[in-house]
Write a protein that holds these residues in place. Structure first.
Motif, PDB file in Angstrom:
ATOM      1  N   ALA A   1       0.850  -1.199   0.000  1.00  0.00           N
ATOM      2  CA  ALA A   1       0.000   0.000   0.000  1.00  0.00           C
ATOM      3  C   ALA A   1       0.884   1.248   0.000  1.00  0.00           C
ATOM      4  O   ALA A   1       1.669   1.460   0.923  1.00  0.00           O
ATOM      5  CB  ALA A   1      -0.915   0.003   1.214  1.00  0.00           C
TER       6      ALA A   1
ATOM      7  N   SER B   1      -9.290   7.593  -2.263  1.00  0.00           N
ATOM      8  CA  SER B   1      -8.968   8.914  -1.737  1.00  0.00           C
ATOM      9  C   SER B   1     -10.073   9.451  -0.826  1.00  0.00           C
ATOM     10  O   SER B   1     -11.244   9.110  -0.985  1.00  0.00           O
ATOM     11  CB  SER B   1      -8.770   9.863  -2.936  1.00  0.00           C
TER      12      SER B   1
ATOM     13  N   TRP C   1     -14.678   9.211   1.703  1.00  0.00           N
ATOM     14  CA  TRP C   1     -14.093   8.068   1.002  1.00  0.00           C
ATOM     15  C   TRP C   1     -15.144   7.642  -0.017  1.00  0.00           C
ATOM     16  O   TRP C   1     -16.261   7.300   0.348  1.00  0.00           O
ATOM     17  CB  TRP C   1     -13.803   6.919   1.959  1.00  0.00           C
TER      18      TRP C   1
ATOM     19  N   ILE D   1     -13.087   1.976   2.170  1.00  0.00           N
ATOM     20  CA  ILE D   1     -11.682   1.673   2.460  1.00  0.00           C
ATOM     21  C   ILE D   1     -11.527   0.616   3.562  1.00  0.00           C
ATOM     22  O   ILE D   1     -10.711  -0.295   3.440  1.00  0.00           O
ATOM     23  CB  ILE D   1     -10.908   2.986   2.807  1.00  0.00           C
TER      24      ILE D   1
ATOM     25  N   ILE E   1      -3.316   4.712  -1.233  1.00  0.00           N
ATOM     26  CA  ILE E   1      -4.272   5.338  -0.317  1.00  0.00           C
ATOM     27  C   ILE E   1      -3.904   6.808  -0.132  1.00  0.00           C
ATOM     28  O   ILE E   1      -2.827   7.137   0.364  1.00  0.00           O
ATOM     29  CB  ILE E   1      -4.281   4.601   1.045  1.00  0.00           C
TER      30      ILE E   1
ATOM     31  N   THR F   1      -4.745  10.408   1.552  1.00  0.00           N
ATOM     32  CA  THR F   1      -5.505  11.185   2.536  1.00  0.00           C
ATOM     33  C   THR F   1      -5.040  12.642   2.483  1.00  0.00           C
ATOM     34  O   THR F   1      -3.947  12.953   2.018  1.00  0.00           O
ATOM     35  CB  THR F   1      -5.331  10.669   3.985  1.00  0.00           C
TER      36      THR F   1
END
Ligand SMILES: [Zn+2]
Length: 246
Positions: free
Chosen positions: A36, A173, A179, A183, A197, A199
C-alpha cells in the motif's frame, strides 16, 4: 471510519494486520505480497501533516507527503512551515512535489507545464536539501489523470497519476472528507493486492466535530484574522475596529 486520529491509527493497524507493506512512492518497485502506497496531499496545513506523520512514525510507517510551493495557505520558506516539513523528513517520510496546474496559464502546453514542474522541483530540493523523486497533481484536469507523461519519466520523477500507480494500484482517496469507496472493507477483506491510499491531513483531528466545509471555512476566517494582525502591525488600532465590526 471517522476523520479522527484514532480512526486513522486503526486504519494503519488494519493495514499491518492484513500484511500490507506500507511504502512511499520512492520505494515502489516489484513486490510479491500486498503493498500500500501511503500518500498525503498537503493542501492547507503542514502542521496537520506533522500530526499524521507522527502517528505513522509511532507505528514505524513511512509515507509520502506532497507539498505545494504555490499554496495561498502556507509558505514553505516561513519558519514554522519549514520546520514542519523538516520534522516529516526527520520521521523518514518522503517529500514530493504537489503541483497546482491552475497556478499556471490555461493555455500552457504540456512542455511548458513540465518546465514549471522542473523549476518547482529544484526549488523544493534546494529549500530542504533533499532529492524530490515524486509528484502529484493538485486539482488535476481530467486529461492528466491516469496518463503517462514521458517528459516526467525522462527526469526520473514518479507521477502519482501515472497509469502505473493510478491504474496499477487500487486508488482510494478521502477528497472533500468522503471516502468514495469502502476503504475499511477493502483493507479488512484485503480485496486488492496493491493499493494507493490518499488522505488529506486537513480533515483529521482528535474528535470529528466538523464537516469539510466547516473546516475550510474555519481556515478562511483564520486567514482573515491574519490580515487583521498584519493591519494592526502596520496601523495599530485597526485590528480592533475590524473585529468590532464583525
Ligand atoms: Zn491537493
Amino acid at each position: 471510519m471517522d476523520f479522527t486520529f484514532s480512526d486513522y491509527r486503526k486504519l494503519l493497524g488494519t493495514l499491518q494486520e492484513k500484511a500490507f507493506l506500507p511504502i512511499r512512492f520512492c520505494d515502489t518497485g516489484d513486490y510479491s505480497g500486498r503493498v500500500a502506497i501511503i500518500r498525503h496531499d498537503v493542501d492547507m496545513s503542514p502542521q496537520k501533516a506533522v500530526d499524521i506523520g507522527s502517528i505513522e512514525s509511532e507505528t514505524g510507517i513511512k509515507s509520502t507527503f506532497f507539498v505545494l510551493l504555490s499554496s495561498r495557505y502556507y509558505n514553505l520558506v516561513s519558519g514554522e512551515n519549514r520546520e514542519a516539513v523538516k520534522e516529516l523528513i526527520r520521521q523518514g517520510h518522503e517529500i514530493g512535489l504537489h503541483f497546482d496546474v491552475t497556478n499556471y496559464d490555461e493555455d500552457y502546453s504540456l512542455d511548458e507545464l513540465c518546465d514549471a514542474i522542473k523549476r518547482e522541483r529544484l526549488l523544493l530540493e534546494s529549500l530542504f536539501d533533499i532529492q524530490v523523486r515524486s509528484m502529484s497533481w493538485h486539482i488535476p484536469k481530467r486529461e492528466l489523470i491516469g496518463v503517462n507523461i514521458p517528459a516526467l519519466d525522462e527526469i526520473g520523477l514518479l507521477n502519482a497519476y501515472d497509469p502505473e500507480f493510478y491504474n496499477g494500484y487500487k486508488y482510494v482517496s478521502d477528497s472533500m472528507m468522503r471516502w468514495r469507496e469502502p476503504i475499511d472493507e477493502y483493507l479488512e477483506k484485503a480485496a486488492y493486492e496493491k493499493m494507493q491510499i490518499l488522505t488529506h491531513p486537513i480533515w483529521y483531528s482528535f474528535k470529528q466535530n466538523k464537516k469539510d466545509l466547516e473546516i475550510l471555512k474555519a481556515h478562511h476566517f483564520g486567514e482573515i484574522k491574519k490580515d487583521c494582525i498584519y493591519l494592526d502591525a502596520i496601523r495599530p488600532g485597526y485590528k480592533d475596529i475590524l473585529e468590532l465590526s464583525e
